[in-house]
Write an enzyme that holds these catalytic residues in place. Structure first.
Site, PDB file in Angstrom:
ATOM      1  N   ILE A  48       0.880  -1.586 -27.709  1.00 14.13           N
ATOM      2  CA  ILE A  48      -0.109  -1.552 -26.636  1.00 14.13           C
ATOM      3  C   ILE A  48      -0.013  -2.765 -25.725  1.00 14.13           C
ATOM      4  O   ILE A  48      -0.752  -2.860 -24.742  1.00 14.13           O
ATOM      5  CB  ILE A  48      -1.541  -1.440 -27.192  1.00 14.13           C
ATOM      6  CG1 ILE A  48      -1.842  -2.571 -28.171  1.00 14.13           C
ATOM      7  CG2 ILE A  48      -1.755  -0.091 -27.851  1.00 14.13           C
ATOM      8  CD1 ILE A  48      -3.267  -2.566 -28.718  1.00 14.13           C
ATOM      9  N   GLY A  49       0.878  -3.688 -26.021  1.00 13.83           N
ATOM     10  CA  GLY A  49       1.034  -4.828 -25.130  1.00 13.83           C
ATOM     11  C   GLY A  49       2.061  -5.816 -25.626  1.00 13.83           C
ATOM     12  O   GLY A  49       2.460  -5.796 -26.797  1.00 13.83           O
ATOM     13  N   LYS A  81      -0.910  -8.271 -33.968  1.00 11.93           N
ATOM     14  CA  LYS A  81       0.007  -9.076 -33.188  1.00 11.93           C
ATOM     15  C   LYS A  81       1.164  -9.499 -34.080  1.00 11.93           C
ATOM     16  O   LYS A  81       0.953 -10.112 -35.133  1.00 11.93           O
ATOM     17  CB  LYS A  81      -0.689 -10.308 -32.612  1.00 11.93           C
ATOM     18  CG  LYS A  81       0.168 -11.075 -31.614  1.00 11.93           C
ATOM     19  CD  LYS A  81      -0.650 -12.070 -30.808  1.00 11.93           C
ATOM     20  CE  LYS A  81       0.151 -12.704 -29.691  1.00 11.93           C
ATOM     21  NZ  LYS A  81      -0.656 -13.612 -28.851  1.00 11.93           N
ATOM     22  N   ASP A  85      -6.313 -20.840 -20.743  1.00 10.82           N
ATOM     23  CA  ASP A  85      -5.654 -19.619 -20.265  1.00 10.82           C
ATOM     24  C   ASP A  85      -6.672 -18.570 -19.855  1.00 10.82           C
ATOM     25  O   ASP A  85      -6.460 -17.372 -20.062  1.00 10.82           O
ATOM     26  CB  ASP A  85      -4.730 -19.067 -21.347  1.00 10.82           C
ATOM     27  CG  ASP A  85      -3.627 -18.168 -20.761  1.00 10.82           C
ATOM     28  OD1 ASP A  85      -3.404 -18.237 -19.530  1.00 10.82           O
ATOM     29  OD2 ASP A  85      -2.994 -17.417 -21.513  1.00 10.82           O
ATOM     30  N   GLY A 108       3.386 -10.082 -24.964  1.00 14.50           N
ATOM     31  CA  GLY A 108       3.093 -11.377 -24.372  1.00 14.50           C
ATOM     32  C   GLY A 108       4.275 -12.301 -24.486  1.00 14.50           C
ATOM     33  O   GLY A 108       5.382 -11.895 -24.849  1.00 14.50           O
ATOM     34  N   ASP A 109       4.026 -13.575 -24.201  1.00 17.76           N
ATOM     35  CA  ASP A 109       5.101 -14.557 -24.181  1.00 17.76           C
ATOM     36  C   ASP A 109       5.598 -14.889 -25.576  1.00 17.76           C
ATOM     37  O   ASP A 109       6.754 -15.263 -25.753  1.00 17.76           O
ATOM     38  CB  ASP A 109       4.605 -15.821 -23.475  1.00 17.76           C
ATOM     39  CG  ASP A 109       5.731 -16.775 -23.136  1.00 17.76           C
ATOM     40  OD1 ASP A 109       6.844 -16.292 -22.845  1.00 17.76           O
ATOM     41  OD2 ASP A 109       5.506 -18.000 -23.176  1.00 17.76           O
TER      42      ASP A 109
END
Length: 477
Positions: free
Chosen positions: A94-95, A128, A224, A97-98
């Site tokens: 679903i996603g 994650k 952030d 990141g860095d």
């Protein structure tokens, strides 16, 4: 030409383009076929037992009655050990990141007879997954460790709940709650004019402010803050995400009266000692607290009977002494001190908070330039302006005043830098709002509890692809 600051020894430099979400899909390909089924079971580590604090929901009171916690506890009880990769099924990514990729997952035994992927409920989680070997090569492993450490500390309605943690081969996995409502960046683009109404912006700004207050109380500078990192739960309330750029420091919670504010010019002796360190012994604050015993310290006292205050006292917990030289953040959200290469502290969060409110209300950020370099130059030198010369209402006037006090280029004069949220909460923009009850306020909208499979799998990628060619990421580790 704008000169980027040199990286100081021992510091980090991570600056992303404003259009890149922390869950963007620009690098989705590397984990596209990721599966636990290919991992060697001999490399699994389960460092925590079922009795460990990380898995004891009674230590997280705001989520202790959550159905998702009940499911986790039941699974641990059946296993008689901490959860590992064999207990979860990855539904879809679903996603990205860095430093990692996020998957929608569920506990296998809960739905062994029901594989409907659009049945999104409390038994689904966000996992994650971090490739430690890849991060070690890029010298970013510390960021993943920082995020995991922070997740273990958090216990707040507007921050993630860590349900489980384990390692599989060279992958590190954390299981958190899943937010079905997407993020505020995507949600803003669905609004008329791609901006929120003042009332909606006020609601989201209030919840983010409460979350920032809690982080700062723990000594955590977020660094952030942006709409892409603010997720929307199924009930419409928010949750801050992504803490790999956060700075861990310390803060000393205290109760202060307005007279003790550093901005107050009243130096009379009667008001000169109005701040109380919450960890002091009662002898140093006997005029404010009444304890059951004469010699009991505040740390050992479980109940404060009365507060004999003649003025309104405020809770203050701000990491004012934290400093860093790391060049981190998102272009349109970094503060002037970061953009100019100076050291920074807690003031960067209050600058980003001002940019955040501006974007919610007006649909864009105030210092965005044609290039990333121009954006940074504007942040340092350009004067703050608004789309129209005059506000359309008194509410917008208050919003502009708050934004202007937050977006002061001198960090020492920025609203919030000395007393944190205690200063911001009293602004007229939030007049009439009870921050203690904000969690019970009805949200502007409630997302669907059963989003379609297409929406789950493509929403974050669509958001990243809208502008991904407009600017690029640069990273100088």
């Amino acid at each position: 030409m704008f000169d980027f600051p040199p990286d100081s020894e021992g510091s980090e430099t991570t600056l992303t383009s404003s259009s890149q979400s922390s869950m963007s899909c620009e690098s989705c390909s590397s984990f596209s076929n990721f599966s636990f089924d290919t991992l060697d079971t001999q490399t699994i580590k389960t460092p925590y037992s079922s009795s460990s604090p990380e898995y004891n929901s009674s230590l997280k009171p705001h989520r202790s009655s959550d159905v998702a916690w009940e499911v986790i506890r039941s699974a641990i009880f059946r296993n008689k050990n901490a959860l590992n990769f064999k207990d979860f099924k990855l539904v879809r990514r679903i996603g990205s990141g860095d430093i990692g990729h996020v998957y929608l997952c569920r506990l296998k035994e809960i739905h062994n007879n029901n594989d409907k992927e659009d049945d999104v409920n409390s038994n689904y989680y966000a996992m994650k997954v971090v490739d430690k070997e890849a991060l070690a090569v890029k010298k970013k492993l510390t960021r993943a460790e920082t995020e995991k450490r922070i997740l273990k500390m958090l216990d707040h309605p507007f921050l993630p709940t860590l349900y489980a943690e384990f390692e599989a081969s060279h992958f590190s996995c954390v299981v958190m709650e899943y937010c079905s409502g997407g993020d505020l960046h995507s949600l803003r683009h669905k609004q008329p004019g791609k901006r929120f109404s003042l009332s909606s912006a006020r609601f989201y700004a209030a919840e983010v402010l409460v979350a920032l207050e809690y982080l700062h109380m723990l000594g955590i500078i977020y660094r952030d803050l942006k709409p892409e990192n603010i997720l929307v739960r199924s009930d419409g309330h928010i949750m801050l995400s992504d803490f790999d750029l956060s700075l861990c420091s310390s803060a000393i919670p205290a109760v202060e009266s307005p007279a003790s504010s550093p901005f107050n010019n009243n130096n009379s002796s009667s008001n000169s000692c109005t701040a109380i360190n919450l960890y002091q012994k009662p002898s140093t604050a006997k005029s404010l607290f009444c304890f059951g015993g004469k010699n009991r310290s505040f740390r050992s006292s479980r109940k404060v009977r009365t507060i004999s205050a003649t003025t309104n006292r405020q809770f203050v917990a701000e990491p004012v002494s934290a400093r860093s030289c790391s060049f981190v953040g998102t272009h349109e959200y970094v503060s002037p001190e970061v953009a100019s290469g100076k050291s920074h502290g807690n003031a960067v969060d209050w600058w980003a908070y001002g940019i955040f409110i501006y974007e919610l209300i007006y649909g864009f950020t105030p210092f965005a330039g044609e290039t990333n370099e121009m954006t940074l130059r504007n942040i340092v030198k350009k004067k703050l302006t608004f789309p129209t010369e005059s506000p359309a209402s008194m509410s917008e006037l208050h919003a502009r005043e708050l934004i202007s006090e937050l977006l002061v280029k001198d960090p020492e004069k920025r609203l919030g830098v000395k007393r944190g949220s205690a200063e911001v909460k009293t602004h007229p923009f939030f007049k009439g709002l009870n921050f203690a009850l904000v969690r019970s306020y009805p949200p502007p909208g409630i997302p669907s509890l059963k989003p379609t499979a297409a929406r789950i799998s493509t929403s974050s990628c669509q958001n990243a692809n809208v502008k991904k060619n407009q600017s690029t990421v640069f990273d100088f580790f």
